[in-house]
Design a protein around this motif. Structure first.
Motif, short mmCIF file in Angstrom:
data_model
loop_
_atom_site.label_atom_id
_atom_site.label_comp_id
_atom_site.label_asym_id
_atom_site.label_seq_id
_atom_site.Cartn_x
_atom_site.Cartn_y
_atom_site.Cartn_z
N HIS A 1 -6.10 -5.01 -5.85
CA HIS A 1 -5.45 -3.54 -5.66
C HIS A 1 -4.95 -3.01 -7.14
O HIS A 1 -3.70 -4.54 -7.21
CB HIS A 1 -4.53 -3.06 -4.85
CG HIS A 1 -5.10 -2.81 -3.38
ND1 HIS A 1 -6.21 -2.23 -3.03
CD2 HIS A 1 -4.45 -3.89 -2.47
CE1 HIS A 1 -6.93 -2.71 -1.45
NE2 HIS A 1 -6.12 -3.69 -1.30
N HIS B 1 1.35 -1.28 -0.06
CA HIS B 1 -0.14 -0.23 -0.04
C HIS B 1 0.66 1.14 0.02
O HIS B 1 0.71 2.27 1.17
CB HIS B 1 -0.64 -0.01 0.86
CG HIS B 1 -2.31 -0.63 1.16
ND1 HIS B 1 -3.51 -0.12 -0.18
CD2 HIS B 1 -2.89 -1.62 1.45
CE1 HIS B 1 -4.27 -1.20 0.20
NE2 HIS B 1 -3.59 -2.12 0.82
N HIS C 1 -1.71 -3.93 6.97
CA HIS C 1 -1.68 -3.72 5.86
C HIS C 1 -1.48 -2.74 5.32
O HIS C 1 -1.24 -2.54 4.36
CB HIS C 1 -2.99 -4.21 6.03
CG HIS C 1 -3.42 -4.98 4.38
ND1 HIS C 1 -2.92 -5.07 3.53
CD2 HIS C 1 -4.13 -4.34 3.61
CE1 HIS C 1 -3.42 -5.64 2.53
NE2 HIS C 1 -4.48 -4.42 2.37
N HIS D 1 -8.22 -0.16 5.19
CA HIS D 1 -7.29 -0.01 4.57
C HIS D 1 -8.57 1.66 5.33
O HIS D 1 -9.43 1.34 5.06
CB HIS D 1 -8.96 -0.10 3.02
CG HIS D 1 -8.46 -1.54 2.28
ND1 HIS D 1 -9.20 -2.25 1.53
CD2 HIS D 1 -6.61 -1.95 1.85
CE1 HIS D 1 -8.12 -3.09 1.85
NE2 HIS D 1 -7.24 -3.30 1.32
FE LIG Z 1 -5.31 -4.26 0.79
#
Ligand SMILES: [Fe+2]
Length: 495
Positions: free
Chosen positions: A485, A181, A236, A304
Motif C-alpha cells: 500500500h 489501514h 486487517h 480490503h
Molecule cells: Fe492491506
C-alpha cells in the motif's frame, strides 16, 4: 462452473515466469531524477507518492516462504513542475539491523517463513518481527511506515532515513498495535468539518479488543475508545462512515499449536469455518460510543474494504473485495509456484446493512478478479460513484493483477487499462487534480512491473478516462518488488 468453462476458452494473459521475476529481491537503494520518460508528466501534478512493500524476499540468503514476511522498503516519487524525483530505502527496523549484523535470519515470519534448522530451531520462538512493510502515510508532519501488529516507524520524508519507532506523541504505549489501514475522514462532523485520521488496533485474546484512535491533522489524539468482539478475530482493514467504524469478524479458527511447536507460521494456523457466519461489528464514532451492533452475513474473507457510506436512517453500505475461502499458500508450496487457477479470485461485493432490522444482504458488483480498491479521498465514508482497482486482464478466472479498472457504480460502466502480457500492476493511488470539480477529476498513479525490461515504471493515467492510455510512463532504473500500500501527500519532498 461457468467461470471455469470461460476460463478454459480464454488465453492466459501472463507467463508465470514473468510474474515470478517481479518478486526478486531488490537490494539497491538510490535517489535520482527520473529522465527516462514516455509521454509527459502533467505540470500541475505536485506532491509525493509514497509506496511500501517487501523489498527483500530473503533474509541473508534464506528465501522467505511468503512475500508478506519481507522487510519493508519504502519508495517515494516526488513531482514538481513536470519533473519527478525517485528514491527508495529499507526501513531500518531493529530486527533488520540485527539480522544484517548477525548475517543470518534471526526471526520467524508471521506468514510461514521459518528460521533455518528445522522445527526444533523455531519451536517456542514466539517473537514478532516488526517488518514495517505494509503501508506508508504522511500525517501530523510525520512519515510513518506501518505494520499492523506493532508501532509505526518514523522516516524522514526527504531522505527516507529511519528515525525509529514512533509512539505518535505518546498516544501508543510499548507493545501497542496500530493498523496499516488508517482511513482519513475528509470532513469530521465532530471537529467542525476538519479532516481526521481514524485507525484501529486489535488486542488478541479470548475476546478481541478493538481500540479506535482518531487523530487531528497535527497528529494529536481527538478520541480513543475500546470495544470487545467475542472470540478470535483477525482484522486487517476496516471501513468508516461519518458516524460508524465497521469491522468484519470472519469465522476463523486459530490453533496456535503448530506455530508454538515450530511447524508453521502463525498466519498458517488460521482456518475459515465455512459453516459459520461472518459477523459485522458496527461501532459508533460519536461519544459516548455506546450501542455497538453485530450483524451476520455469509462466511467469507476480506482483506480490503473499498468504501462505506450511510444511506438514510439506519442503513449502511459497505463495498469489499471478498474471497470465498482464506487465500493462502499450501504449506508444502512456495508462493513462487502458486497456481492462480486453483485459487478463487477476489471479487467486489456490496453489503447492505440494516441497523434496525439487524440484517445484511449482499450483491456482486464486479466479478472480475480484483484487489487494492481506491476511491477519491473526499468520498471516503460518503456516497460515491467511482471506484478504482487493480484487476486481472481477463474478465473471468483468477490471475495476477495486470490492469487498472475504473468502475462507475451508477451506470455500471467499466474502463480497463491493461499492462498485459508483460506488465503487472500495484494498488492505484488517486490524486485529485487542482480545481477539479467532478469526483473523477484526478490522476491514477501506480507502480507497474515490466517483466520485458525487468524494471518498474510509474504509470500516470487520467482517472476521468482510462481509455486515453498512460499519460506518462516513468521508467525506473531497476524493479521494485510487488508492493502493498501507499498514499499521496500534496507536499513535494525535494530539498
Ligand atoms: Fe492491506
Amino acid at each position: 462452473m461457468q467461470n471455469l468453462a470461460a476460463q478454459e476458452t480464454q488465453t492466459k494473459s501472463y507467463d508465470l515466469r514473468d510474474w515470478r521475476q517481479g518478486y526478486e529481491s531488490q537490494h539497491q537503494e538510490s535517489a535520482y531524477w527520473l529522465d527516462n520518460i514516455e509521454g509527459k508528466i502533467p505540470p500541475e501534478l505536485n506532491g509525493t507518492l509514497f509506496r511500501n512493500g517487501p523489498g527483500l524476499l530473503e533474509v541473508c540468503g534464506q528465501p522467505l516462504k511468503h512475500p508478506f514476511d519481507g522487510d519493508g522498503m519504502v519508495c517515494a516519487i516526488s513531482f514538481r513542475g513536470g519533473r519527478a524525483y525517485f528514491r527508495n530505502r529499507f526501513v531500518r527496523t531493529a530486527a533488520f539491523l540485527a539480522e544484517r549484523e548477525a548475517g543470518k535470519m534471526l526471526y520467524r515470519g508471521v506468514f510461514g517463513s521459518q528460521k533455518p534448522g528445522g522445527w526444533w530451531n523455531n519451536a517456542f520462538d514466539l517473537r514478532l518481527k516488526n517488518i514495517a512493510n505494509t503501508s506508508v502515510i504522511y500525517w501530523g508532519e510525520k512519515l510513518l511506515a506501518l505494520w499492523e501488529a506493532s508501532q509505526p516507524h518514523r522516516l524522514d520524508p526527504y531522505s527516507l532515513e529511519t528515525l525509529g519507532l514512533d509512539d505518535l506523541n505518546g498516544i501508543l504505549q510499548p507493545g501497542d498495535m496500530f493498523s496499516a489501514h488508517p482511513r482519513i475522514d475528509p470532513s469530521c462532523h465532530l471537529d467542525e468539518g476538519n479532516p481526521c485520521l481514524v485507525n484501529f488496533a486489535t488486542q488478541p485474546g479470548l475476546s478481541t479488543g478493538v481500540t479506535i484512535y482518531e487523530l487531528d491533522p497535527a497528529g494529536n489524539l481527538l478520541r480513543k475508545h475500546t470495544h470487545h468482539l467475542p472470540g478470535f478475530a483477525f482484522i486487517h482493514d476496516f471501513a468508516i462512515t461519518p458516524h460508524y467504524c465497521i469491522f468484519f469478524q470472519y469465522p476463523l479458527f486459530y490453533n496456535p499449536l503448530p506455530f508454538v511447536l515450530g511447524w508453521k507460521g502463525a498466519g498458517e494456523c488460521l482456518q475459515l469455518l465455512r459453516d459459520r457466519p461472518t459477523r459485522i461489528a458496527i461501532v459508533p464514532r460519536t461519544p459516548p460510543y455506546e450501542g455497538m451492533q453485530f450483524i451476520e452475513t455469509e462466511a467469507g474473507f476480506v482483506f480490503h474494504h473499498a468504501n462505506a457510506f450511510e444511506r438514510g436512517e439506519g442503513q449502511i453500505v459497505v463495498d469489499s473485495i471478498c474471497y470465498p475461502s482464506l487465500p493462502k499458500v499450501e504449506a508444502s508450496t512456495s508462493y513462487r509456484d502458486i497456481d492462480f487457477d486453483a485459487l478463487a479470485p477476489g471479487q467486489l461485493w456490496r453489503f447492505n446493512l440494516d441497523l434496525q432490522q439487524e440484517t445484511a444482504s449482499r450483491q456482486l458488483l464486479a466479478s472480475r478478479c480484483c484487489e487494492f480498491p481506491m476511491v477519491a479521498g473526499d468520498r471516503a465514508g460518503r456516497p460515491y460513484r467511482y471506484l478504482y482497482l487493480g484487476a486481472a486482464h481477463n474478465p473471468t478466472g483468477n490471475a495476477p493483477l495486470q490492469s487498472l479498472l475504473k468502475l462507475d457504480l451508477e451506470t455500471g460502466e467499466q474502463q480497463l487499462w491493461s499492462a498485459a502480457p508483460k506488465g503487472f500492476v500495484s494498488e492505484p493511488v488517486f490524486v485529485p487534480k487542482p480545481r477539479g470539480d467532478s469526483e473523477d477529476a484526478g490522476w491514477l498513479l501506480a507502480v507497474v512491473y515490466d517483466a520485458g525490461h525487468h524494471r518498474s515504471d510509474i504509470v500516470i493515467l487520467d482517472a476521468e478516462d482510462l481509455h486515453r492510455g498512460a499519460i506518462a510512463r516513468l521508467h525506473l532504473k531497476y524493479h521494485i518488488p510487488y508492493g502493498l500500500h501507499g498514499s499521496w501527500s500534496p507536499i513535494c519532498f525535494i530539498r
